[in-house]
Design a protein around this motif. Structure first.
Motif, mmCIF file in Angstrom:
data_model
loop_
_atom_site.group_PDB
_atom_site.id
_atom_site.type_symbol
_atom_site.label_atom_id
_atom_site.label_comp_id
_atom_site.label_asym_id
_atom_site.label_seq_id
_atom_site.Cartn_x
_atom_site.Cartn_y
_atom_site.Cartn_z
ATOM 1 N N HIS A 170 2.122 17.195 12.843
ATOM 2 C CA HIS A 170 1.684 17.227 11.450
ATOM 3 C C HIS A 170 0.728 16.060 11.204
ATOM 4 O O HIS A 170 1.035 14.917 11.590
ATOM 5 C CB HIS A 170 2.875 17.098 10.490
ATOM 6 N N LEU A 171 -0.379 16.350 10.545
ATOM 7 C CA LEU A 171 -1.356 15.330 10.196
ATOM 8 C C LEU A 171 -1.513 15.272 8.687
ATOM 9 O O LEU A 171 -1.727 16.312 8.046
ATOM 10 C CB LEU A 171 -2.711 15.627 10.834
ATOM 11 N N LEU A 172 -1.427 14.071 8.117
ATOM 12 C CA LEU A 172 -1.631 13.866 6.681
ATOM 13 C C LEU A 172 -3.050 13.370 6.459
ATOM 14 O O LEU A 172 -3.456 12.337 7.023
ATOM 15 C CB LEU A 172 -0.628 12.862 6.121
ATOM 16 N N ILE A 173 -3.802 14.091 5.617
ATOM 17 C CA ILE A 173 -5.221 13.838 5.422
ATOM 18 C C ILE A 173 -5.530 13.783 3.930
ATOM 19 O O ILE A 173 -5.186 14.709 3.181
ATOM 20 C CB ILE A 173 -6.079 14.961 6.052
ATOM 21 N N ALA A 174 -6.188 12.719 3.470
ATOM 22 C CA ALA A 174 -6.625 12.647 2.081
ATOM 23 C C ALA A 174 -7.801 13.592 1.855
ATOM 24 O O ALA A 174 -8.616 13.817 2.753
ATOM 25 C CB ALA A 174 -7.027 11.220 1.727
ATOM 26 N N VAL A 175 -7.904 14.121 0.642
ATOM 27 C CA VAL A 175 -8.930 15.122 0.329
ATOM 28 C C VAL A 175 -9.710 14.716 -0.915
ATOM 29 O O VAL A 175 -9.127 14.377 -1.949
ATOM 30 C CB VAL A 175 -8.299 16.509 0.077
ATOM 31 N N GLY A 176 -11.042 14.766 -0.801
ATOM 32 C CA GLY A 176 -11.929 14.660 -1.950
ATOM 33 C C GLY A 176 -12.684 15.971 -2.063
ATOM 34 O O GLY A 176 -12.186 16.972 -2.548
ATOM 35 N N GLY A 177 -13.912 15.988 -1.537
ATOM 36 C CA GLY A 177 -14.652 17.247 -1.469
ATOM 37 C C GLY A 177 -14.180 18.155 -0.353
ATOM 38 O O GLY A 177 -14.447 19.351 -0.363
ATOM 39 N N GLU A 199 -3.937 14.742 -2.282
ATOM 40 C CA GLU A 199 -4.876 14.407 -3.346
ATOM 41 C C GLU A 199 -4.178 13.577 -4.421
ATOM 42 O O GLU A 199 -2.981 13.745 -4.669
ATOM 43 C CB GLU A 199 -5.411 15.673 -4.005
ATOM 44 N N PRO A 200 -4.933 12.707 -5.098
ATOM 45 C CA PRO A 200 -4.363 12.051 -6.277
ATOM 46 C C PRO A 200 -4.118 13.061 -7.391
ATOM 47 O O PRO A 200 -4.825 14.070 -7.489
ATOM 48 C CB PRO A 200 -5.454 11.053 -6.692
ATOM 49 N N GLU A 201 -3.129 12.788 -8.217
ATOM 50 C CA GLU A 201 -2.869 13.677 -9.351
ATOM 51 C C GLU A 201 -4.095 13.813 -10.246
ATOM 52 O O GLU A 201 -4.317 14.866 -10.856
ATOM 53 C CB GLU A 201 -1.687 13.142 -10.161
ATOM 54 N N CYS A 203 -7.213 13.906 -9.317
ATOM 55 C CA CYS A 203 -8.335 14.585 -8.649
ATOM 56 C C CYS A 203 -7.819 15.765 -7.827
ATOM 57 O O CYS A 203 -7.892 15.754 -6.592
ATOM 58 C CB CYS A 203 -9.081 13.610 -7.737
ATOM 59 N N PRO A 204 -7.291 16.800 -8.464
ATOM 60 C CA PRO A 204 -6.614 17.878 -7.742
ATOM 61 C C PRO A 204 -7.508 19.054 -7.355
ATOM 62 O O PRO A 204 -7.154 20.217 -7.530
ATOM 63 C CB PRO A 204 -5.549 18.320 -8.748
ATOM 64 N N GLY A 205 -8.702 18.781 -6.808
ATOM 65 C CA GLY A 205 -9.658 19.842 -6.555
ATOM 66 C C GLY A 205 -9.161 20.909 -5.592
ATOM 67 O O GLY A 205 -9.309 22.109 -5.853
ATOM 68 N N LEU A 206 -8.578 20.496 -4.454
ATOM 69 C CA LEU A 206 -8.082 21.486 -3.503
ATOM 70 C C LEU A 206 -6.847 22.197 -4.046
ATOM 71 O O LEU A 206 -6.693 23.410 -3.874
ATOM 72 C CB LEU A 206 -7.756 20.827 -2.161
ATOM 73 N N HIS A 207 -5.966 21.455 -4.681
ATOM 74 C CA HIS A 207 -4.761 22.049 -5.269
ATOM 75 C C HIS A 207 -5.153 23.172 -6.234
ATOM 76 O O HIS A 207 -4.579 24.273 -6.202
ATOM 77 C CB HIS A 207 -3.977 20.957 -5.994
ATOM 78 N N ALA A 208 -6.160 22.894 -7.073
ATOM 79 C CA ALA A 208 -6.620 23.905 -8.025
ATOM 80 C C ALA A 208 -7.273 25.082 -7.308
ATOM 81 O O ALA A 208 -7.084 26.246 -7.690
ATOM 82 C CB ALA A 208 -7.604 23.275 -9.012
ATOM 83 N N ALA A 209 -8.037 24.806 -6.257
ATOM 84 C CA ALA A 209 -8.719 25.871 -5.525
ATOM 85 C C ALA A 209 -7.727 26.800 -4.832
ATOM 86 O O ALA A 209 -7.892 28.025 -4.842
ATOM 87 C CB ALA A 209 -9.675 25.263 -4.507
ATOM 88 N N GLY A 278 -8.380 5.559 -1.899
ATOM 89 C CA GLY A 278 -8.511 6.828 -1.204
ATOM 90 C C GLY A 278 -8.069 6.752 0.243
ATOM 91 O O GLY A 278 -7.512 7.707 0.790
ATOM 92 N N GLY A 279 -8.307 5.609 0.868
ATOM 93 C CA GLY A 279 -7.901 5.425 2.252
ATOM 94 C C GLY A 279 -6.406 5.389 2.448
ATOM 95 O O GLY A 279 -5.902 5.720 3.526
ATOM 96 N N ALA A 280 -5.680 4.976 1.420
ATOM 97 C CA ALA A 280 -4.221 4.875 1.495
ATOM 98 C C ALA A 280 -3.505 6.098 0.936
ATOM 99 O O ALA A 280 -2.274 6.176 1.004
ATOM 100 C CB ALA A 280 -3.756 3.630 0.728
ATOM 101 N N ALA A 281 -4.244 7.059 0.401
ATOM 102 C CA ALA A 281 -3.617 8.188 -0.293
ATOM 103 C C ALA A 281 -2.733 9.021 0.621
ATOM 104 O O ALA A 281 -1.649 9.466 0.220
ATOM 105 C CB ALA A 281 -4.689 9.068 -0.932
ATOM 106 N N ALA A 282 -3.168 9.264 1.856
ATOM 107 C CA ALA A 282 -2.359 10.084 2.762
ATOM 108 C C ALA A 282 -1.025 9.413 3.056
ATOM 109 O O ALA A 282 0.029 10.061 3.059
ATOM 110 C CB ALA A 282 -3.124 10.353 4.051
ATOM 111 N N LEU A 283 -1.063 8.119 3.300
ATOM 112 C CA LEU A 283 0.187 7.382 3.550
ATOM 113 C C LEU A 283 1.076 7.394 2.308
ATOM 114 O O LEU A 283 2.308 7.446 2.421
ATOM 115 C CB LEU A 283 -0.119 5.952 3.966
ATOM 116 N N ALA A 284 0.472 7.382 1.129
ATOM 117 C CA ALA A 284 1.249 7.404 -0.110
ATOM 118 C C ALA A 284 2.138 8.632 -0.187
ATOM 119 O O ALA A 284 3.272 8.573 -0.689
ATOM 120 C CB ALA A 284 0.314 7.353 -1.315
ATOM 121 N N ALA A 285 1.651 9.764 0.308
ATOM 122 C CA ALA A 285 2.456 10.988 0.273
ATOM 123 C C ALA A 285 3.718 10.836 1.101
ATOM 124 O O ALA A 285 4.795 11.326 0.727
ATOM 125 C CB ALA A 285 1.635 12.172 0.780
ATOM 126 N N LEU A 286 3.623 10.149 2.225
ATOM 127 C CA LEU A 286 4.779 9.959 3.093
ATOM 128 C C LEU A 286 5.728 8.914 2.532
ATOM 129 O O LEU A 286 6.947 9.135 2.446
ATOM 130 C CB LEU A 286 4.293 9.545 4.490
#
Length: 314
Positions: A170-177, A199-201, A203-209, A278-286
């Protein structure tokens, strides 16, 4: 590479070709294993302080740069990457940033010798201004996340990581565009590795998509908006990612700003690493429990950017 916005737009062969093309331009970034955190890929130590030069170099080398140089729009990291790549290749660069771009990122762009222009209040306005300028000058447009060469370049992160640690599940990846996630998803389309898109709450672009079944406009705000604040995810990455999600191999999770800030502090406290929000967002999820590894998972976390004022962390 095909320009068609479907799941075949970027293939593993494109990513392998990109890796060979940019091998002399980028760093093979190190790993850090910490108990309870998994395998951290420190792409924050990449040229220009983020993963972004992979895509920038690949587009410039694949297509060539006209005499007018290159133009990009960016919240900061992509702009620094394009500026660094242009400086390395000896070509001029103009970078358009929104008003929310952090001063640390503006300084990085200027430091690489690029001309910096504030192109509006939001990234989308800066992008529109940059595209108008490129049409006027004939410069090569290097999009932050929605061009095949950019996705293929970002996908080299996954290729490199797999070579370094072949057993991650499993890979955790932050998402913007979504250029980074799209490239990584294209590489792992047939490997069996699952992805967690974070994604941050605000900036939920992928979640919405994913909820809508197509890229749609989404809110942009919060702590990490300067790097993860695309109004809408890319048309090229979405079919690739949606296909993985339909197969049960991609989760989309949101994290609060407080969790992102806590992850930044944790990286500093435990590893003396300075990451931007943004660089720390993926780790934040874990660390926050927004995503919980399934039994037996071998987890990788991408720490993707470090362009911030060090005084803001800690």
């Amino acid at each position: 590479m095909s320009q068609a916005p479907d799941s075949t737009a970027i293939a593993a062969a494109d990513i392998a070709a990109a890796a060979g093309r940019i091998a002399g331009d980028i760093r093979r970034t190190p790993l850090l294993d910490l108990p309870g955190w998994g395998c951290l890929k420190l792409e924050m130590l990449q040229v220009a302080g983020s993963f972004k030069p992979r895509g920038a170099f690949n587009r410039m080398r694949a297509l060539g740069v006209p005499p007018a140089g290159v133009i990009a729009a960016s919240g900061g990291n992509h702009g620094a990457a394009v500026a660094a790549a242009a400086a390395s290749l000896g070509v001029p660069a103009e970078i358009f940033v929104p008003e929310i771009a952090a001063e640390a990122k503006r300084a990085r762009i200027r430091g690489f010798g690029a001309r910096l222009i504030v192109g509006g209040a939001t990234y989308d306005e800066a992008r529109q201004a940059s595209e108008a300028r490129a049409a006027e000058t004939g410069a090569l447009m290097v999009h932050a996340y929605d061009q095949p060469e950019v996705l293929a370049g970002q996908g080299t992160v996954a290729l490199e990581w797999q070579e370094q640690v072949p057993g991650l599940t499993h890979l955790l990846i932050a998402v913007g565009g979504g250029g980074l996630l799209g490239g990584i998803a294209a590489w792992h389309a047939a490997t069996g590795v699952s992805l967690v898109a974070v994604e941050p709450e605000g900036c939920p672009g992928l979640h919405a998509a994913l909820a809508a079944g197509r890229p749609v406009p989404a809110p942009v705000g919060g702590l990490a908006a300067d790097s993860l604040g695309a109004r809408q995810v890319g048309r090229l990455m979405f079919p690739i990612v949606a296909r993985l999600a339909a197969r049960g191999r991609l989760d989309s999770v949101l994290v609060a700003d407080d969790a992102i800030r806590a992850a930044q502090r944790a990286l500093w406290d435990h590893a003396r690493l300075v990451a931007e929000p943004g660089g720390a967002a993926a780790l934040a999820a874990l660390l926050s429990g927004a995503w919980t590894p399934p039994p037996g998972a071998r987890v990788g976390v991408l720490v993707c950017g470090a362009n911030t004022d060090p005084g803001a962390v800690g």
